[in-house]
Motif scaffolding. Sequence first.
Motif, short mmCIF file in Angstrom:
data_model
loop_
_atom_site.label_atom_id
_atom_site.label_comp_id
_atom_site.label_asym_id
_atom_site.label_seq_id
_atom_site.Cartn_x
_atom_site.Cartn_y
_atom_site.Cartn_z
N GLU A 115 46.19 35.08 51.00
CA GLU A 115 46.85 36.21 51.64
C GLU A 115 47.57 35.78 52.92
OE1 GLU A 115 47.18 39.30 50.49
OE2 GLU A 115 46.19 38.59 48.66
N LEU A 116 46.94 34.90 53.68
CA LEU A 116 47.55 34.43 54.93
C LEU A 116 48.82 33.62 54.66
CD1 LEU A 116 44.32 33.34 56.85
CD2 LEU A 116 45.81 35.27 57.41
N ARG A 117 48.84 32.87 53.58
CA ARG A 117 50.03 32.08 53.23
C ARG A 117 51.21 32.98 52.88
NH1 ARG A 117 49.13 26.46 52.16
NH2 ARG A 117 46.93 25.91 52.38
N LYS A 118 50.90 34.15 52.30
CA LYS A 118 51.98 35.10 51.98
C LYS A 118 52.61 35.64 53.27
CE LYS A 118 49.94 36.67 47.61
NZ LYS A 118 49.34 37.82 46.89
N MET A 119 51.77 35.79 54.31
CA MET A 119 52.27 36.29 55.59
C MET A 119 53.04 35.20 56.34
SD MET A 119 48.84 38.37 56.68
CE MET A 119 49.50 38.85 58.28
N GLY A 120 52.69 33.94 56.10
CA GLY A 120 53.44 32.82 56.66
C GLY A 120 53.15 32.46 58.09
N GLU A 121 52.08 32.99 58.68
CA GLU A 121 51.73 32.65 60.06
C GLU A 121 50.84 31.40 60.06
OE1 GLU A 121 50.25 35.80 62.46
OE2 GLU A 121 51.58 37.30 61.57
N LYS A 122 51.27 30.40 60.80
CA LYS A 122 50.60 29.10 60.76
C LYS A 122 49.18 29.12 61.33
CE LYS A 122 54.41 25.80 60.63
NZ LYS A 122 55.01 24.62 61.28
N GLU A 123 49.00 29.68 62.50
CA GLU A 123 47.71 29.59 63.18
C GLU A 123 46.55 30.20 62.39
OE1 GLU A 123 44.88 28.54 66.03
OE2 GLU A 123 46.85 27.76 65.49
#
Length: 443
Positions: A115-123
């Motif tokens: 899910e975080l990869r879909k949002m694209g935020e690195k941290e």
Amino acid sequence: MSTANRSEEKQKDVKPPKDFDLNSYISQYTGPLAVRRLLTVGENCSQLRLQAFRKALTLLKKGKNTTLYIDTVSRARELLGHTLGDQYGLDKAWADNTNHRSMDEANRLNAQNKELRKMGEKEPIRVNLLKQSALQQAMGEYTSAIALLVESTEFASSMQNNLEASMAIIENSVFSGVMNHVNSQATRLRGNKDFNLKSNVKWSAKLLVSVGLAQLKQGNFLSAASSFLGLNYSQSHLPELLSPADIANYVSVCAMATYGRHELKTRLLQDENFKRFLDHSPLWRDALTAFVDSNYAASFSAMNTIKPLLQLDYFIGAHVEGLYSTVMERAFTQYFRPFSSVKLPEMADAFKMPLQALESVLVGLIAENKIQARVDSHNKVLYSRHSDQRNAAFEQALKVGNTYCRDVKASLLRSSLMQNHFFIRKPIDPEKLKEHELLTQFQ
């Protein structure tokens, strides 16, 4: 404990040191290496085997490494049989529940990562990967933990993030016992201008110790001693890796096998920082002092008292016999070097060794070309094998004479050529020669 670890060196059953208390010993350590140390004791010391395996199983049930827990129960049953006790038998329900919880957490973190990869935020992705790595480490899956740490560097937003990942990779590599990532990551850190050893005191201490342990694992004892000696005593409280007494043990035996007597005196005995480590293992101070003073019998007596503790050590146990043999060989060489001949009974008395055992060791050293000598077994004398100085002098004189004759002949030839006006000139350029001929014709 894996078969590979058990078979690294087949040791005899080690008798524990006098007044050795396993509880006090293991209280110096925390984390996975505390278990590894207990398993090493259990494998090599029958007197402490039951206590060591029971303690190891108790510690393992406080964590998530079910694979090592099952292997340890199996090995304990193999060595101890029913003596281990039903209380310490295989707790399948605990293992299944622990595995189930670990897998649930792993699946949850993996789903969160997608899910975080879909949002694209690195941290957030980086933090998630670190959590997954920590879980894999707790489960004893160090290769997977390292892979996740490497992946986390792709989402780092600062150099600090990369430095943290490198230190975590080193830690996992040490915990795994393989240590194949330690040197490469240490080189990377030391080559990074943002990694200041003086400002990162805790990291620098861990780095020095980890590199020292990796060098020890690889048998690079000189490098291991040098790395450990770089550790400041005030930063040596690293129970997840080793204790101050371990530093004294590792440095002392490695240095005695690789350093000269002057270095032993200046870098160990006279160094204020290392003196504090020796306070945790005073017998090494006695062994080092006696060795430097050529009192080999006293030195070996102190070393033999410490030897069982080293043989039961997870990191250095596999190297103890080799290191002690090297120290003894160096002592024999140092003792014999000033003499052209030595009576074996006197030498045996100096080393407090049986005459037959000494003669056997010396024959071995001579066969390996470590001592240039020969043994007169009938008269019990060790003779030095000096080169034939008379023949050497003749050969040198002949060499000098031939050189002189060659130089004289060359000088006479040069003089004769000059007297007859015979010179070798620089070749003339063909173009200039043609131009010269044309000018001659016009004249």
